[in-house]
Design an enzyme around this catalytic site. Structure first.
Site, PDB file in Angstrom:
ATOM      1  N   GLU A  82      57.039 -23.397 -19.922  1.00  0.00           N
ATOM      2  CA  GLU A  82      57.755 -23.138 -20.996  1.00  0.00           C
ATOM      3  C   GLU A  82      58.187 -24.264 -21.958  1.00  0.00           C
ATOM      4  O   GLU A  82      59.088 -23.841 -22.697  1.00  0.00           O
ATOM      5  CB  GLU A  82      59.335 -22.390 -20.244  1.00  0.00           C
ATOM      6  CG  GLU A  82      58.847 -21.141 -19.632  1.00  0.00           C
ATOM      7  CD  GLU A  82      60.184 -20.280 -19.206  1.00  0.00           C
ATOM      8  OE1 GLU A  82      60.546 -19.426 -19.552  1.00  0.00           O
ATOM      9  OE2 GLU A  82      60.995 -21.253 -18.531  1.00  0.00           O
ATOM     10  N   HIS A 101      66.970 -25.455 -21.064  1.00  0.00           N
ATOM     11  CA  HIS A 101      66.842 -24.069 -20.482  1.00  0.00           C
ATOM     12  C   HIS A 101      67.103 -24.227 -19.047  1.00  0.00           C
ATOM     13  O   HIS A 101      66.897 -24.831 -18.109  1.00  0.00           O
ATOM     14  CB  HIS A 101      65.362 -23.892 -20.535  1.00  0.00           C
ATOM     15  CG  HIS A 101      64.915 -22.537 -19.971  1.00  0.00           C
ATOM     16  ND1 HIS A 101      65.501 -21.196 -20.376  1.00  0.00           N
ATOM     17  CD2 HIS A 101      63.735 -22.127 -19.182  1.00  0.00           C
ATOM     18  CE1 HIS A 101      65.003 -20.441 -19.378  1.00  0.00           C
ATOM     19  NE2 HIS A 101      63.980 -20.741 -18.633  1.00  0.00           N
ATOM     20  N   HIS A 103      68.630 -21.288 -15.513  1.00  0.00           N
ATOM     21  CA  HIS A 103      68.775 -20.072 -14.796  1.00  0.00           C
ATOM     22  C   HIS A 103      70.074 -19.917 -14.157  1.00  0.00           C
ATOM     23  O   HIS A 103      70.036 -19.583 -12.878  1.00  0.00           O
ATOM     24  CB  HIS A 103      67.685 -19.500 -13.808  1.00  0.00           C
ATOM     25  CG  HIS A 103      66.280 -19.678 -14.484  1.00  0.00           C
ATOM     26  ND1 HIS A 103      65.059 -20.123 -13.766  1.00  0.00           N
ATOM     27  CD2 HIS A 103      65.792 -19.730 -15.713  1.00  0.00           C
ATOM     28  CE1 HIS A 103      63.940 -20.258 -14.578  1.00  0.00           C
ATOM     29  NE2 HIS A 103      64.462 -20.023 -15.691  1.00  0.00           N
ATOM     30  N   HIS A 171      66.602 -13.212 -17.164  1.00  0.00           N
ATOM     31  CA  HIS A 171      66.129 -14.360 -16.881  1.00  0.00           C
ATOM     32  C   HIS A 171      66.933 -15.606 -16.750  1.00  0.00           C
ATOM     33  O   HIS A 171      66.885 -16.421 -15.839  1.00  0.00           O
ATOM     34  CB  HIS A 171      64.907 -14.822 -18.118  1.00  0.00           C
ATOM     35  CG  HIS A 171      64.039 -15.952 -17.993  1.00  0.00           C
ATOM     36  ND1 HIS A 171      62.962 -15.864 -18.704  1.00  0.00           N
ATOM     37  CD2 HIS A 171      64.236 -17.092 -17.577  1.00  0.00           C
ATOM     38  CE1 HIS A 171      62.525 -17.020 -18.545  1.00  0.00           C
ATOM     39  NE2 HIS A 171      63.325 -18.024 -17.906  1.00  0.00           N
TER      40      HIS A 171
HETATM   41 MN    MN Z   1      62.688 -19.865 -17.246  1.00  0.00          MN
END
Ligand code: MN
Length: 244
Positions: A82, A101, A103, A171
């Site tokens: 990513e 980023h 989760h 996500h």
């Molecule tokens: Mn991810």
């Protein structure tokens, strides 16, 4: 390139390593998730670890990329799938110097329901009055759900717009800042706000969220040098970088 510019880059990359460890320590990231920083000498480049869990990232893992996510001198090091998510946010947000980023589990319920994530305590003001929710289904249908292509990353960057964070449906989230300490701060308090909002709403009855004026004024205050420095020092100490 002057020696002092090299020293500045060295200290910034050391800060990026610390941000990896802090976000792991605070359970914003776990085996997955990542954090990057824009190159202060060239706004069209940024630094991000090779594909490695943030808990174990070190200086030698950091790779420089361009804004199409092409790595420079990666050698044997494999980038995150990513990486392009970071690249395309830097491409459209000149104010952003750091992208996270994650989760973080407490935010996930807000990505699968239609309940908006909203500031419920003063520290949560940094997420802003509106947190966009991006759904890869809207433009791309069934996919592997990773932000692993330029079109997906561009779509997410458009959804983020001028905001400090966005949710990725089913996500996780992205958080951005004008510095590494600021993006780390937003990421940690996004998670804590989600925990508190969930608890407050579970109590039943009306919830008194922050007002738009409180969000603007408190968010600006928390982004100033004194609170960010104080928080960064605390998080560094908790992550084992105390006394630096
Ligand atoms: Mn991810």
């Amino acid at each position: 390139m002057s020696l002092s510019a090299d020293r500045d880059l060295d200290s910034l990359l050391a800060e990026l390593v610390m941000a990896n460890r802090i976000l792991a320590r605070e359970e914003v990231v776990d085996d997955f998730g990542h954090v990057s920083v824009r190159d202060p000498r060239d706004a069209s480049r940024f630094w991000l670890s090779r594909s490695r869990s943030p808990e174990v990232v070190s200086r030698d893992d950091l790779i420089r990329f361009d804004l199409d996510a092409t790595p420079e001198n990666p050698g044997h090091r494999k980038p995150y799938l990513e990486t392009v998510l970071h690249a395309r946010i830097y491409a459209v947000r000149p104010d952003v110097q750091c992208v996270v980023h994650h989760h973080a589990r407490p935010v996930l319920p807000f990505t699968v329901t239609h309940r908006p994530l909203r500031p419920v305590f003063h520290m949560g003001s940094v997420i802003g009055a509106e947190v966009p929710l991006w759904d890869s289904q809207d433009e791309f249908g069934d996919t592997n759900m990773l932000i692993d292509t330029i079109p997906k990353a561009d779509s997410l960057a458009r959804a983020l717009g001028p905001h400090s964070c966005a949710l990725l449906k089913r996500h996780g989230a992205v958080c951005v800042g004008a510095s590494i300490p600021e993006a780390v701060f937003v990421s940690i308090y996004m998670k804590e706000n989600a925990e508190l909002q969930y608890a407050a709403e579970a109590l039943g009855g009306p919830v008194d969220y922050l007002t738009p004026g409180e969000i603007t004024q408190t968010g600006a205050m928390l982004r100033s040098e004194r609170p960010l420095r104080r928080s960064w020092d605390y998080r560094c100490a908790r992550a084992g970088f105390g006394g630096l």
